[in-house]
Design a protein around this motif. Sequence first.
Motif, PDB file in Angstrom:
ATOM      1  N   LEU A  10     -56.932 -15.576  11.575  1.00 23.16           N
ATOM      2  CA  LEU A  10     -57.772 -15.380  10.616  1.00 23.16           C
ATOM      3  C   LEU A  10     -58.162 -16.784  10.073  1.00 23.16           C
ATOM      4  CD1 LEU A  10     -56.410 -12.612   8.522  1.00 23.16           C
ATOM      5  CD2 LEU A  10     -58.657 -12.392   9.938  1.00 23.16           C
ATOM      6  N   GLU A  11     -57.417 -17.743   9.802  1.00 25.71           N
ATOM      7  CA  GLU A  11     -57.468 -19.171   9.357  1.00 25.71           C
ATOM      8  C   GLU A  11     -58.323 -19.676  10.551  1.00 25.71           C
ATOM      9  OE1 GLU A  11     -54.202 -21.124   8.401  1.00 25.71           O
ATOM     10  OE2 GLU A  11     -55.345 -23.265   8.095  1.00 25.71           O
ATOM     11  N   ILE A  80     -63.688 -20.051  -0.193  1.00 24.58           N
ATOM     12  CA  ILE A  80     -62.809 -19.526  -1.069  1.00 24.58           C
ATOM     13  C   ILE A  80     -61.587 -18.767  -0.169  1.00 24.58           C
ATOM     14  CG2 ILE A  80     -62.455 -17.548  -2.800  1.00 24.58           C
ATOM     15  CD1 ILE A  80     -65.483 -18.315  -3.790  1.00 24.58           C
ATOM     16  N   ALA A  81     -62.161 -18.035   0.679  1.00 23.53           N
ATOM     17  CA  ALA A  81     -61.162 -17.410   1.570  1.00 23.53           C
ATOM     18  C   ALA A  81     -60.187 -18.301   2.410  1.00 23.53           C
ATOM     19  CB  ALA A  81     -61.579 -16.315   2.628  1.00 23.53           C
ATOM     20  N   LEU A  82     -60.560 -19.468   2.642  1.00 23.65           N
ATOM     21  CA  LEU A  82     -59.776 -20.370   3.235  1.00 23.65           C
ATOM     22  C   LEU A  82     -58.929 -21.105   2.238  1.00 23.65           C
ATOM     23  CD1 LEU A  82     -62.108 -22.663   5.547  1.00 23.65           C
ATOM     24  CD2 LEU A  82     -60.060 -21.777   6.133  1.00 23.65           C
ATOM     25  N   GLU A  83     -59.074 -21.304   1.101  1.00 24.19           N
ATOM     26  CA  GLU A  83     -58.498 -21.791  -0.051  1.00 24.19           C
ATOM     27  C   GLU A  83     -57.173 -20.788  -0.286  1.00 24.19           C
ATOM     28  OE1 GLU A  83     -59.764 -22.853  -3.647  1.00 24.19           O
ATOM     29  OE2 GLU A  83     -61.226 -23.947  -2.856  1.00 24.19           O
ATOM     30  N   LYS A  87     -53.056 -20.889   0.829  1.00 23.74           N
ATOM     31  CA  LYS A  87     -52.040 -20.435  -0.346  1.00 23.74           C
ATOM     32  C   LYS A  87     -51.770 -19.112  -0.216  1.00 23.74           C
ATOM     33  CE  LYS A  87     -54.593 -23.154  -3.356  1.00 23.74           C
ATOM     34  NZ  LYS A  87     -55.244 -23.073  -4.511  1.00 23.74           N
ATOM     35  N   VAL A  88     -51.213 -18.737   1.043  1.00 23.21           N
ATOM     36  CA  VAL A  88     -51.297 -17.325   1.412  1.00 23.21           C
ATOM     37  C   VAL A  88     -49.900 -16.819   0.608  1.00 23.21           C
ATOM     38  CG1 VAL A  88     -49.875 -17.297   3.318  1.00 23.21           C
ATOM     39  CG2 VAL A  88     -51.573 -15.893   3.395  1.00 23.21           C
ATOM     40  N   LYS A  89     -49.039 -17.815   0.413  1.00 21.54           N
ATOM     41  CA  LYS A  89     -47.845 -17.363  -0.187  1.00 21.54           C
ATOM     42  C   LYS A  89     -48.113 -16.671  -1.661  1.00 21.54           C
ATOM     43  CE  LYS A  89     -44.432 -19.655   2.347  1.00 21.54           C
ATOM     44  NZ  LYS A  89     -44.218 -21.202   2.867  1.00 21.54           N
ATOM     45  N   THR A  90     -49.060 -17.058  -2.489  1.00 23.91           N
ATOM     46  CA  THR A  90     -49.502 -16.633  -3.440  1.00 23.91           C
ATOM     47  C   THR A  90     -49.959 -15.177  -3.416  1.00 23.91           C
ATOM     48  OG1 THR A  90     -51.748 -17.464  -3.415  1.00 23.91           O
ATOM     49  CG2 THR A  90     -50.134 -18.956  -4.525  1.00 23.91           C
ATOM     50  N   GLY A  91     -50.125 -14.781  -2.303  1.00 26.66           N
ATOM     51  CA  GLY A  91     -50.508 -13.312  -2.223  1.00 26.66           C
ATOM     52  C   GLY A  91     -51.904 -12.894  -2.640  1.00 26.66           C
ATOM     53  N   LYS A  92     -52.862 -13.822  -2.726  1.00 28.38           N
ATOM     54  CA  LYS A  92     -54.165 -13.677  -3.089  1.00 28.38           C
ATOM     55  C   LYS A  92     -55.041 -13.313  -1.968  1.00 28.38           C
ATOM     56  CE  LYS A  92     -54.404 -15.687  -7.595  1.00 28.38           C
ATOM     57  NZ  LYS A  92     -54.302 -16.880  -8.096  1.00 28.38           N
ATOM     58  N   TYR A  93     -54.608 -13.746  -0.749  1.00 29.05           N
ATOM     59  CA  TYR A  93     -55.424 -13.583   0.466  1.00 29.05           C
ATOM     60  C   TYR A  93     -55.402 -11.925   0.697  1.00 29.05           C
ATOM     61  CZ  TYR A  93     -57.979 -13.593   4.769  1.00 29.05           C
ATOM     62  OH  TYR A  93     -58.757 -13.495   5.781  1.00 29.05           O
ATOM     63  N   GLY A  94     -56.431 -11.569   1.236  1.00 36.96           N
ATOM     64  CA  GLY A  94     -56.483 -10.062   1.688  1.00 36.96           C
ATOM     65  C   GLY A  94     -56.339  -9.015   0.782  1.00 36.96           C
ATOM     66  N   VAL A  95     -56.498  -9.664  -0.498  1.00 40.47           N
ATOM     67  CA  VAL A  95     -56.443  -8.600  -1.684  1.00 40.47           C
ATOM     68  C   VAL A  95     -57.660  -8.184  -1.985  1.00 40.47           C
ATOM     69  CG1 VAL A  95     -55.297  -8.227  -3.890  1.00 40.47           C
ATOM     70  CG2 VAL A  95     -54.142  -9.152  -1.947  1.00 40.47           C
ATOM     71  N   CYS A  96     -58.233  -6.885  -2.293  1.00 34.72           N
ATOM     72  CA  CYS A  96     -59.320  -6.639  -2.925  1.00 34.72           C
ATOM     73  C   CYS A  96     -59.409  -7.073  -4.567  1.00 34.72           C
ATOM     74  CB  CYS A  96     -59.547  -5.028  -2.737  1.00 34.72           C
ATOM     75  SG  CYS A  96     -61.019  -4.355  -3.631  1.00 34.72           S
ATOM     76  N   GLU A  97     -60.634  -7.777  -4.606  1.00 33.34           N
ATOM     77  CA  GLU A  97     -60.610  -8.278  -6.046  1.00 33.34           C
ATOM     78  C   GLU A  97     -61.177  -7.304  -6.921  1.00 33.34           C
ATOM     79  OE1 GLU A  97     -63.560 -11.594  -6.130  1.00 33.34           O
ATOM     80  OE2 GLU A  97     -62.459 -12.639  -4.555  1.00 33.34           O
ATOM     81  N   PRO A 112     -63.162 -11.891   8.074  1.00 33.70           N
ATOM     82  CA  PRO A 112     -61.976 -12.742   7.283  1.00 33.70           C
ATOM     83  C   PRO A 112     -62.115 -13.244   5.803  1.00 33.70           C
ATOM     84  CG  PRO A 112     -62.871 -14.057   8.980  1.00 33.70           C
ATOM     85  CD  PRO A 112     -63.626 -12.713   9.057  1.00 33.70           C
ATOM     86  N   GLU A 113     -63.523 -13.462   5.443  1.00 31.14           N
ATOM     87  CA  GLU A 113     -64.065 -13.736   4.165  1.00 31.14           C
ATOM     88  C   GLU A 113     -64.057 -12.667   3.236  1.00 31.14           C
ATOM     89  OE1 GLU A 113     -65.996 -13.552   6.491  1.00 31.14           O
ATOM     90  OE2 GLU A 113     -68.233 -13.489   5.887  1.00 31.14           O
ATOM     91  N   ALA A 114     -63.885 -11.457   3.522  1.00 28.45           N
ATOM     92  CA  ALA A 114     -64.123 -10.360   2.982  1.00 28.45           C
ATOM     93  C   ALA A 114     -63.337 -10.527   1.650  1.00 28.45           C
ATOM     94  CB  ALA A 114     -63.580  -8.766   3.449  1.00 28.45           C
ATOM     95  N   LYS A 115     -64.101 -10.050   0.431  1.00 25.10           N
ATOM     96  CA  LYS A 115     -63.588  -9.882  -1.020  1.00 25.10           C
ATOM     97  C   LYS A 115     -62.878  -8.643  -1.584  1.00 25.10           C
ATOM     98  CE  LYS A 115     -66.875 -12.583  -2.763  1.00 25.10           C
ATOM     99  NZ  LYS A 115     -67.631 -13.094  -3.778  1.00 25.10           N
ATOM    100  N   PHE A 116     -63.684  -7.645  -0.906  1.00 28.83           N
ATOM    101  CA  PHE A 116     -63.221  -6.253  -1.176  1.00 28.83           C
ATOM    102  C   PHE A 116     -62.858  -5.490   0.017  1.00 28.83           C
ATOM    103  CE2 PHE A 116     -66.956  -7.885  -3.770  1.00 28.83           C
ATOM    104  CZ  PHE A 116     -66.327  -7.861  -5.032  1.00 28.83           C
ATOM    105  N   CYS A 117     -61.892  -4.285  -0.329  1.00 26.80           N
ATOM    106  CA  CYS A 117     -61.787  -3.392   0.690  1.00 26.80           C
ATOM    107  C   CYS A 117     -63.071  -2.703   1.101  1.00 26.80           C
ATOM    108  CB  CYS A 117     -60.294  -2.731   0.284  1.00 26.80           C
ATOM    109  SG  CYS A 117     -60.968  -1.323  -1.090  1.00 26.80           S
TER     110      CYS A 117
END
Length: 122
Positions: A10-11, A80-83, A87-97, A112-117
């Motif tokens: 994805l990266e 934003i998705a790249l950022e 920091k994937v360990k923070t668990g923010k990537y791939g989570v619906c906003e 891969p840049e999706a912000k919502f499910c």
Amino acid sequence: MLTKKIILELENKLTEQKTAIKKELESFAVEDKNLKHNWTAQFPNKEKGDPEEEADDATEYENLLSLEHSLELKLKDVDIALEKIHKVKTGKYGVCEKCSKKIEEKRLMACPEAKFCIKCNI
Ligand SMILES: [Zn+2]
């Protein structure tokens, strides 16, 4: 569950997208060095004279402006998705906003840049 392998894929996709969008933007617009994500489309630089042609140029410029705007927004999402993925360990990537649930892996693969499910992206 996003495995390391998938995250890496994805990266790579995001990095490729970023490069492609930037390249497209650079072909007709100039980036503001002081303001991130702010591009300005260049007015078609042709010789003046024919009024009909000048009207065409104006239409062309309007099209460029709207293209520039949508590319700019896309680039922002990709950044934003790249950022988040860095920091994937923070668990923010791939989570619906919106609903805070995990975004479907299939969806991330396609976008891969999706912000919502899928459910929230209506
Ligand atoms: Zn959602």
